[in-house]
Each structure stands twice: as C-alpha cells, then as structure tokens.
Motif scaffolding. Sequence first.
Motif, PDB file in Angstrom:
ATOM      1  N   GLY A   1       0.908  -1.190  -0.077  1.00  0.00           N
ATOM      2  CA  GLY A   1      -0.022   0.008   0.191  1.00  0.00           C
ATOM      3  C   GLY A   1       0.903   1.234   0.034  1.00  0.00           C
ATOM      4  O   GLY A   1       1.688   1.468  -0.792  1.00  0.00           O
ATOM      5  N   ILE A   2       0.729   2.233   0.984  1.00  0.00           N
ATOM      6  CA  ILE A   2       1.345   3.354   1.387  1.00  0.00           C
ATOM      7  C   ILE A   2       2.154   3.211   2.568  1.00  0.00           C
ATOM      8  O   ILE A   2       2.652   4.321   2.872  1.00  0.00           O
ATOM      9  CB  ILE A   2       1.017   4.744   1.225  1.00  0.00           C
ATOM     10  N   SER A   3       2.364   2.013   2.927  1.00  0.00           N
ATOM     11  CA  SER A   3       2.890   1.879   4.354  1.00  0.00           C
ATOM     12  C   SER A   3       4.383   2.407   4.477  1.00  0.00           C
ATOM     13  O   SER A   3       4.975   2.683   5.676  1.00  0.00           O
ATOM     14  CB  SER A   3       2.810   0.414   4.919  1.00  0.00           C
ATOM     15  N   THR A   4       5.127   2.205   3.405  1.00  0.00           N
ATOM     16  CA  THR A   4       6.687   2.658   3.456  1.00  0.00           C
ATOM     17  C   THR A   4       6.973   3.860   2.574  1.00  0.00           C
ATOM     18  O   THR A   4       8.065   4.014   2.090  1.00  0.00           O
ATOM     19  CB  THR A   4       7.595   1.492   3.317  1.00  0.00           C
ATOM     20  N   THR A   5       5.937   4.711   2.316  1.00  0.00           N
ATOM     21  CA  THR A   5       6.058   6.040   1.801  1.00  0.00           C
ATOM     22  C   THR A   5       6.987   6.816   2.519  1.00  0.00           C
ATOM     23  O   THR A   5       6.708   7.000   3.642  1.00  0.00           O
ATOM     24  CB  THR A   5       4.668   6.424   1.309  1.00  0.00           C
ATOM     25  N   PHE A   6       7.769   7.539   1.705  1.00  0.00           N
ATOM     26  CA  PHE A   6       8.644   8.789   2.533  1.00  0.00           C
ATOM     27  C   PHE A   6       8.299  10.114   1.952  1.00  0.00           C
ATOM     28  O   PHE A   6       7.759  10.132   0.650  1.00  0.00           O
ATOM     29  CB  PHE A   6      10.072   8.289   2.390  1.00  0.00           C
ATOM     30  N   PRO A   7       8.731  10.950   2.245  1.00  0.00           N
ATOM     31  CA  PRO A   7       8.244  12.403   1.952  1.00  0.00           C
ATOM     32  C   PRO A   7       8.905  12.763   0.364  1.00  0.00           C
ATOM     33  O   PRO A   7       7.797  13.123  -0.448  1.00  0.00           O
ATOM     34  CB  PRO A   7       8.918  13.199   2.781  1.00  0.00           C
ATOM     35  N   ALA A   8       9.947  12.099   0.221  1.00  0.00           N
ATOM     36  CA  ALA A   8      10.519  12.355  -1.081  1.00  0.00           C
ATOM     37  C   ALA A   8       9.613  11.476  -2.322  1.00  0.00           C
ATOM     38  O   ALA A   8       9.434  11.994  -3.443  1.00  0.00           O
ATOM     39  CB  ALA A   8      11.767  11.872  -1.371  1.00  0.00           C
ATOM     40  N   MET A   9       9.170  10.509  -1.803  1.00  0.00           N
ATOM     41  CA  MET A   9       8.261   9.485  -2.782  1.00  0.00           C
ATOM     42  C   MET A   9       7.029  10.205  -2.766  1.00  0.00           C
ATOM     43  O   MET A   9       6.437  10.199  -4.043  1.00  0.00           O
ATOM     44  CB  MET A   9       8.242   8.200  -2.071  1.00  0.00           C
ATOM     45  N   ALA A  10       6.471  10.909  -1.839  1.00  0.00           N
ATOM     46  CA  ALA A  10       5.219  11.441  -1.931  1.00  0.00           C
ATOM     47  C   ALA A  10       5.217  12.797  -2.689  1.00  0.00           C
ATOM     48  O   ALA A  10       4.353  13.137  -3.601  1.00  0.00           O
ATOM     49  CB  ALA A  10       4.953  11.806  -0.473  1.00  0.00           C
ATOM     50  N   VAL A  11       6.540  13.732  -2.597  1.00  0.00           N
ATOM     51  CA  VAL A  11       6.609  14.785  -3.701  1.00  0.00           C
ATOM     52  C   VAL A  11       6.503  14.134  -5.027  1.00  0.00           C
ATOM     53  O   VAL A  11       5.884  14.730  -5.973  1.00  0.00           O
ATOM     54  CB  VAL A  11       7.793  15.343  -3.298  1.00  0.00           C
ATOM     55  N   TYR A  12       7.309  13.286  -5.243  1.00  0.00           N
ATOM     56  CA  TYR A  12       7.386  12.648  -6.780  1.00  0.00           C
ATOM     57  C   TYR A  12       5.845  12.069  -7.266  1.00  0.00           C
ATOM     58  O   TYR A  12       5.385  12.363  -8.413  1.00  0.00           O
ATOM     59  CB  TYR A  12       8.287  11.552  -6.792  1.00  0.00           C
TER      60      TYR A  12
END
Length: 309
Positions: free
Chosen positions: A254-265
Amino acid sequence: MTITVSSSPASPATPWRQRLASWTPILLIAPSLGASLIYVFGFTLWTLWISLSSSTLLPQYDFAGFKAYVELWSSPRWQIAYGNLLTFSVMYVAAAMAAGLALAIAIDQRIRAESGWRTIFLYPLAVSFVVTGTVWSWLFSPDAGIEFLVHQLGFTDFEFRLTTHRETALYAIIITGIWHSSGFAMALFLAGLRSVDPDIVKAAMIDGASPARIYRKVILPQIAPIFLAVAVVLLQYAIKTFDLAVALTKGGPGISTTFPAMAVYDFMFQRGQIAIGAAGAIMILAALALVLVPYALYSTWHARREGAR
C-alpha cells in the motif's frame, strides 16, 4: 683594476599581468558559483513560489497563499510519509551509530588483518542505495531469499517476509539502511579513536581503570564532536530517503513505507498536483535546514572559541 658589475633590477610586472593574476581565481570559480546560484538558490525560490500558487498540471504564477500546504498536511499519504520519516530517522541514526561505534572499538583493539576488516565493513558504502535495496529485496523475498533457503533446509514453518507486511516493511528498510551506513560511521569513529592522545589512555590504565571505563570516561568524551558530525550526515541520508525505499518496497505494501520524497514525486508527476508537490519539497528543505543550520552555527561557534584559546 677593479671591475664592478651592476645588475639591473627586475622590471616590475606590467599592470595588465597584475590584474590578470588577481582576477584569475575569480574567473575560475565563477562558472561553478553561477551554477550554484541558479540551480540551488534560483530553483529553490522558484519552487517556493510555485508552492504558493494554484499550479496543477502546469505551473501557474498566481498567488494562492498557503492552500497547497494545507492540502499537503491534510493528505493521509503525506502524514504517513512524515511519520515514517520520523520513525526511520530515529531508529536508523541511533542503530547505525551504535553499530559503527561497536565496529570501531573492535577494530581499535589492533586485530589481525585490520585493513581487510575495514574494507569489508566499508564496502556497503561503495554500493548505491538502488543496488543495496535491490539485493536486500531478494533477501527478504519469500520466494528466493532467506525464507526460501531455510525452507529448503527443512524448516518449513520459518517466516522471514518483512517486506510483505505493513507492520514490518518499514523495519526492513531500517535494517537495510543500517547495513549500508554503519561502515561510514565506523570509519569516522575509528579515526576519532585513533586521534586520542595515548598518554591519557596510559595514565588511566596505570590508575587501574578497566577498558570499558576508559572508553566510557576518557576516550568517548573526547570524540564527542564526531558523534554530532555522524548524526548530522546520517540525518541528511534519512531525510532524503527515496531510492532505497523505492528499490526495496516501492512504498508498499500500500503506502505503508512511503517517504516524503516519494510523496513529492507522486504529487508532481503522477497526480499532476505541482503546487502540493512543491510544498512537499519545501517541507523537506525545511527539515534539512533544521539539521544543517544549527550544526553550521555550532561549528562556527566552536571554531571561534578554539581560535580564541
């Protein structure tokens, strides 16, 4: 008969040569300085302005206030990403420093084949985060990694599938990051240990202090600035984490290991929400500034105090 030979004084350098010599250093650093001004400060200001606009799929140059920041912090994806960043930063930095210090103390005992051990522990640092994440994704894979190997040995009840569960996937990234960065911490700590005055250590040994007490009371306090430097560098790695998480878990399950840089992308290039993505980039920059600016101020203050002495 006496012959006197007079030597004429060297002719002074012409004015244009003097000007050229004084301007040469400036001309040499001008291209890199100009590129830094454009690509660092220029695009930072541009990103800040876009984050205050109503940009969606294409940049807009109107002023919409802090709307993008409100939407950013209202997004569950960003909230999870920032929570993951906090957890990852604390555990990754603390564990990597502890592992690096333990390795440095072990090597400091003048063990055999010391250079070989140093090379082995520093090897992960020479591998990119993408390669590290890819290799460790194989190790964590239940179909080809450690779990598969143990099953082949007959232990069919064994499970080691950290990356397939929401509750454990983040810890898989933390373990991988520790493996990658502990050698870097070891190198800096070992350099600090070797810089301690041996006479002080010998005096403590003559007084009957145990090795553990010598390290705790004598050696480690003298290398305290190195602890701060290692922590700052590792925090930079943690805040900018992107390729390691992408290669290892792709942000899932899912999005359980999303980091801020990945969210920005994701906001910028997949959802077409440029203003929100720019706001996320500014928040990452702010997090880096919270780490680097105090460290720079402390370093300046410490250098001035040492110079005054």
